[in-house]
Design an enzyme around this catalytic site. Structure first.
Site, PDB file in Angstrom:
ATOM      1  N   ARG A   1       0.687  -1.040   0.348  1.00  0.00           N
ATOM      2  CA  ARG A   1      -0.100   0.078  -0.316  1.00  0.00           C
ATOM      3  C   ARG A   1       0.844   1.307  -0.084  1.00  0.00           C
ATOM      4  NH1 ARG A   1      -2.719  -3.186   3.443  1.00  0.00           N
ATOM      5  NH2 ARG A   1      -5.145  -3.845   2.523  1.00  0.00           N
TER       6      ARG A   1
ATOM      7  N   LYS B   1       3.160  11.177 -11.684  1.00  0.00           N
ATOM      8  CA  LYS B   1       2.141  10.668 -12.683  1.00  0.00           C
ATOM      9  C   LYS B   1       2.733   9.429 -12.439  1.00  0.00           C
ATOM     10  CE  LYS B   1       0.270  13.384 -15.651  1.00  0.00           C
ATOM     11  NZ  LYS B   1      -0.220  13.348 -16.994  1.00  0.00           N
TER      12      LYS B   1
ATOM     13  N   GLU C   1      10.980  17.819 -25.945  1.00  0.00           N
ATOM     14  CA  GLU C   1      10.590  18.641 -24.354  1.00  0.00           C
ATOM     15  C   GLU C   1      10.913  19.183 -23.754  1.00  0.00           C
ATOM     16  OE1 GLU C   1       7.905  16.287 -23.690  1.00  0.00           O
ATOM     17  OE2 GLU C   1       7.031  14.758 -24.154  1.00  0.00           O
TER      18      GLU C   1
ATOM     19  N   LYS D   1       8.367  22.817 -15.003  1.00  0.00           N
ATOM     20  CA  LYS D   1       7.592  21.798 -14.414  1.00  0.00           C
ATOM     21  C   LYS D   1       7.331  21.118 -13.113  1.00  0.00           C
ATOM     22  CE  LYS D   1       6.324  16.489 -15.169  1.00  0.00           C
ATOM     23  NZ  LYS D   1       5.821  15.670 -15.769  1.00  0.00           N
TER      24      LYS D   1
ATOM     25  N   GLU E   1      -3.854  17.869 -12.959  1.00  0.00           N
ATOM     26  CA  GLU E   1      -3.932  17.698 -13.805  1.00  0.00           C
ATOM     27  C   GLU E   1      -5.498  18.165 -13.441  1.00  0.00           C
ATOM     28  OE1 GLU E   1      -2.428  15.580 -16.326  1.00  0.00           O
ATOM     29  OE2 GLU E   1      -2.875  16.432 -18.288  1.00  0.00           O
TER      30      GLU E   1
ATOM     31  N   ARG F   1      -2.214  22.173 -15.964  1.00  0.00           N
ATOM     32  CA  ARG F   1      -1.202  21.331 -15.701  1.00  0.00           C
ATOM     33  C   ARG F   1      -1.091  21.287 -17.261  1.00  0.00           C
ATOM     34  NH1 ARG F   1       1.201  16.407 -11.697  1.00  0.00           N
ATOM     35  NH2 ARG F   1       2.688  15.512 -13.359  1.00  0.00           N
TER      36      ARG F   1
ATOM     37  N   ASN G   1       1.285  19.986 -22.506  1.00  0.00           N
ATOM     38  CA  ASN G   1       0.575  19.268 -23.473  1.00  0.00           C
ATOM     39  C   ASN G   1       0.797  19.469 -24.860  1.00  0.00           C
ATOM     40  OD1 ASN G   1      -0.128  16.420 -21.997  1.00  0.00           O
ATOM     41  ND2 ASN G   1      -2.062  17.418 -21.909  1.00  0.00           N
TER      42      ASN G   1
ATOM     43  N   HIS H   1       1.106  17.905 -27.696  1.00  0.00           N
ATOM     44  CA  HIS H   1       1.119  16.272 -28.100  1.00  0.00           C
ATOM     45  C   HIS H   1      -0.115  16.108 -28.390  1.00  0.00           C
ATOM     46  CE1 HIS H   1       4.596  16.540 -25.215  1.00  0.00           C
ATOM     47  NE2 HIS H   1       4.410  15.887 -24.643  1.00  0.00           N
TER      48      HIS H   1
ATOM     49  N   HIS I   1       0.173  12.445 -30.089  1.00  0.00           N
ATOM     50  CA  HIS I   1      -0.510  10.919 -29.413  1.00  0.00           C
ATOM     51  C   HIS I   1      -1.259  10.599 -30.793  1.00  0.00           C
ATOM     52  CE1 HIS I   1       0.229  12.524 -25.008  1.00  0.00           C
ATOM     53  NE2 HIS I   1       0.730  11.675 -25.739  1.00  0.00           N
TER      54      HIS I   1
ATOM     55  N   HIS J   1       8.112   8.808 -28.958  1.00  0.00           N
ATOM     56  CA  HIS J   1       7.746   9.984 -28.495  1.00  0.00           C
ATOM     57  C   HIS J   1       7.958  11.617 -28.716  1.00  0.00           C
ATOM     58  CE1 HIS J   1       4.402  11.647 -26.201  1.00  0.00           C
ATOM     59  NE2 HIS J   1       5.455  12.660 -25.396  1.00  0.00           N
TER      60      HIS J   1
HETATM   61  N1  LIG Z   1       4.887   9.603 -15.484  1.00  0.00           N
HETATM   62  C1  LIG Z   1       5.151  10.605 -16.516  1.00  0.00           C
HETATM   63  O1  LIG Z   1       5.030  12.105 -16.145  1.00  0.00           O
HETATM   64  C2  LIG Z   1       5.795  10.649 -17.763  1.00  0.00           C
HETATM   65  C3  LIG Z   1       5.950  11.810 -18.492  1.00  0.00           C
HETATM   66  C4  LIG Z   1       6.351  11.542 -20.595  1.00  0.00           C
HETATM   67  C5  LIG Z   1       6.482  10.643 -19.944  1.00  0.00           C
HETATM   68  N2  LIG Z   1       6.383   9.148 -19.372  1.00  0.00           N
HETATM   69  C6  LIG Z   1       6.275   8.090 -19.868  1.00  0.00           C
HETATM   70  O2  LIG Z   1       7.987   7.689 -20.363  1.00  0.00           O
HETATM   71  C7  LIG Z   1       8.391   6.599 -21.046  1.00  0.00           C
HETATM   72  C8  LIG Z   1       9.769   7.331 -22.159  1.00  0.00           C
HETATM   73  O3  LIG Z   1      10.813   7.484 -21.616  1.00  0.00           O
HETATM   74  P1  LIG Z   1      12.241   7.469 -21.988  1.00  0.00           P
HETATM   75  O4  LIG Z   1      11.713   8.371 -23.600  1.00  0.00           O
HETATM   76  O5  LIG Z   1      13.101   7.894 -20.823  1.00  0.00           O
HETATM   77  O6  LIG Z   1      11.932   5.934 -22.752  1.00  0.00           O
HETATM   78  P2  LIG Z   1      13.004   4.351 -22.268  1.00  0.00           P
HETATM   79  O7  LIG Z   1      12.928   4.503 -20.408  1.00  0.00           O
HETATM   80  O8  LIG Z   1      12.202   3.355 -23.187  1.00  0.00           O
HETATM   81  O9  LIG Z   1      14.331   5.225 -22.427  1.00  0.00           O
HETATM   82  C9  LIG Z   1      14.716   4.889 -23.954  1.00  0.00           C
HETATM   83  C10 LIG Z   1      15.787   3.913 -24.105  1.00  0.00           C
HETATM   84  O10 LIG Z   1      16.904   4.096 -23.566  1.00  0.00           O
HETATM   85  C11 LIG Z   1      16.952   2.837 -22.807  1.00  0.00           C
HETATM   86  N3  LIG Z   1      18.228   4.392 -21.993  1.00  0.00           N
HETATM   87  C12 LIG Z   1      17.572   4.689 -20.714  1.00  0.00           C
HETATM   88  N4  LIG Z   1      19.341   4.782 -20.028  1.00  0.00           N
HETATM   89  C13 LIG Z   1      20.376   4.987 -21.086  1.00  0.00           C
HETATM   90  C14 LIG Z   1      20.857   5.532 -20.788  1.00  0.00           C
HETATM   91  N5  LIG Z   1      21.606   6.264 -19.519  1.00  0.00           N
HETATM   92  N6  LIG Z   1      21.780   4.565 -21.094  1.00  0.00           N
HETATM   93  C15 LIG Z   1      21.816   3.992 -22.447  1.00  0.00           C
HETATM   94  N7  LIG Z   1      20.454   3.221 -22.713  1.00  0.00           N
HETATM   95  C16 LIG Z   1      19.412   3.987 -21.650  1.00  0.00           C
HETATM   96  C17 LIG Z   1      16.125   2.626 -22.141  1.00  0.00           C
HETATM   97  O11 LIG Z   1      17.093   1.041 -21.464  1.00  0.00           O
HETATM   98  C18 LIG Z   1      15.809   1.865 -23.936  1.00  0.00           C
HETATM   99  O12 LIG Z   1      15.930   2.276 -24.359  1.00  0.00           O
HETATM  100  C19 LIG Z   1       7.198   6.412 -21.265  1.00  0.00           C
HETATM  101  O13 LIG Z   1       6.328   5.314 -20.730  1.00  0.00           O
HETATM  102  C20 LIG Z   1       6.007   7.623 -21.368  1.00  0.00           C
HETATM  103  O14 LIG Z   1       4.652   6.895 -21.229  1.00  0.00           O
HETATM  104  C21 LIG Z   1       5.392   9.386 -18.339  1.00  0.00           C
HETATM  105 ZN   LIG Z   2       5.668  14.521 -23.990  1.00  0.00          ZN
END
Ligand SMILES: NC(=O)c1ccc[n+]([C@@H]2O[C@H](COP(=O)([O-])OP(=O)(O)OC[C@H]3O[C@@H](n4cnc5c(N)ncnc54)[C@H](O)[C@@H]3O)[C@@H](O)[C@H]2O)c1
Ligand SMILES: [Zn+2]
Length: 370
Positions: free
Chosen positions: A121, A143, A185, A227, A237, A241, A245, A248, A252, A265
């Site tokens: 929990r 989030k 971003e 942010k 949101e 917030r 987007n 986006h 999206h 993305h």
């Molecule tokens: N929670 C939120 O507010 C929020 C906001 C935006 C995006 N997201 C989420 O984030 C995700 C995308 O994140 P991302 O773009 O970081 O993708 P990811 O976590 O998949 O990383 C991208 C790639 O880079 C690799 N990688 C990560 N760090 C590395 C490093 N230092 N050296 C070498 N390789 C590395 C990973 O293994 C992966 O293959 C999505 O699932 C999206 O929904 C969440």
């Molecule tokens: Zn984004």
């Protein structure tokens, strides 16, 4: 080292931005009043590159860390993987005072945060984001969640971390394409909130692309600050917030219709932001010269900015936008810019105008992408 505060009352926390932070995770966690046992959640790309200094520093600081590694990529953000991780947390006998460290990109952050929100929990957790996108976006704001077959991020929670450590050295190993996508971003923050940041990006883009820590540090810190400010004003949101987007709505939809994975993305929202800038020129008087500065900055990063669509593809894209969460009463709502650094949200835009902007084009998506 730079420090950004996320002011959320009792749930406030700090974001530290600097170099050689992976080796200082242990000492940094000491001040948080956490239990001894912890789990470092990472993925199959990041763990071999970066887990060792993190585990070592936690152990040296008196903690008992276990490493839990998931396959890299979006396919790990599913409940099945959560269940497997929970079994490992149970095997390591994590208890209420224990904590989780998320070491990876946004995928690991969302998944580890969801584990932290739900295991026993709710456990405390610390984010150590290792992609640019994760450092400037997903690690701030609390989030967390996973995907369903029916769609992305459909199961989740708000669960703020206790600390975020952004190690700029960790970015050295990020694949080039991922790094560039993260810059989409970063540019967004300039457009929605901060004209001086946008000018700094125009000036320093070559250094940022070369990942020079001196250029990255102030930019990553400023993005986190923006942010944090936006999230503090609207944690769950319900209104403001939404400005995060920008770009986006189209982005999206493009990700959805081209099959997730075709565009990163950041690439999809680069196209979406340029299209939103064009809509802004028509609806909010954003000047043509500012639209051009926005487009040029994305081009300088090497990100796509345009699409050429057949009319069938365009219809499909608009339909996907209508399915987006931000639609109410059938009207597609946009975040639009009045000038660089100032946007308004919730702006309805008639479909024919969206189609006209999408028609403004230079390259064709291969037909197979649909
Ligand atoms: N929670 C939120 O507010 C929020 C906001 C935006 C995006 N997201 C989420 O984030 C995700 C995308 O994140 P991302 O773009 O970081 O993708 P990811 O976590 O998949 O990383 C991208 C790639 O880079 C690799 N990688 C990560 N760090 C590395 C490093 N230092 N050296 C070498 N390789 C590395 C990973 O293994 C992966 O293959 C999505 O699932 C999206 O929904 C969440
Ligand atoms: Zn984004």
């Amino acid at each position: 080292m730079r420090v950004v505060q996320v002011p959320l009352g009792k749930r406030s926390y700090s974001i530290l931005i600097g170099q050689e932070l992976l080796a200082r995770v242990g000492p940094q966690c000491r001040g948080l009043g956490l239990g001894t046992r912890c789990a470092v959640i990472s993925d199959s790309n990041v763990a071999p590159l970066h887990a060792k200094p993190v585990i070592r520093s936690l152990a040296r600081a008196g903690f008992e860390p276990a490493l839990v590694c998931v396959p890299s990529g979006e396919r790990s953000k599913f409940l099945k993987v959560i269940e497997r991780c929970c079994d490992q947390l149970a095997a390591h006998r994590l208890e209420r005072q224990s904590f989780i460290v998320a070491l990876g990109g946004g995928v690991v952050g969302d998944l580890a945060g969801f584990l932290a929100a739900t295991y026993l929990r709710g456990l405390a957790w610390v984010q150590v984001p290792t992609t640019l996108l994760a450092q400037v976006d997903s690690s701030v704001g609390g989030k967390v969640g996973v995907n369903l077959k029916a769609g992305k991020n459909l199961v989740g929670a708000f669960h703020q971390p206790r600390l975020v450590l952004c190690d700029l050295d960790a970015l050295d190993s990020v694949p080039k394409r991922e790094f560039r996508a993260g810059l989409a971003e970063v540019i967004k923050y300039g457009i929605i909130y901060d004209a001086p940041l946008f000018r700094r990006l125009e000036r320093d883009m070559a250094k940022l692309l070369a990942r020079e820590p001196d250029a990255l540090a102030p930019v990553v810190a400023r993005c986190c600050e923006i942010k944090a400010e936006v999230v503090a004003q609207d944690e769950t949101e319900s209104g403001r917030r939404a400005i995060l987007n920008f770009g986006h709505t189209i982005g999206h939809a493009l990700e959805a219709i081209s099959g997730y994975g075709k565009y990163l993305h950041g690439e999809a929202i680069a196209i979406g932001q340029v299209a939103a800038a064009r809509l802004s020129a028509t609806r909010q008087g954003l000047s043509e010269s500012e639209v051009e500065r926005i487009r040029r900055l994305f081009v300088a990063v090497g990100l796509p900015t345009r699409l050429r669509l057949t009319s069938a593809q365009r219809e499909k894209l608009v339909r996907a936008m209508q399915l987006d969460k931000k639609v109410s009463g059938g009207e597609i709502k946009f975040v639009l810019a009045r000038r660089i650094g100032e946007v308004i949200w919730g702006q309805p835009v008639p479909t024919p105008l969206i189609e006209r902007v999408l028609n403004h084009s230079a390259f064709r998506i291969p037909h197979s992408a649909f």
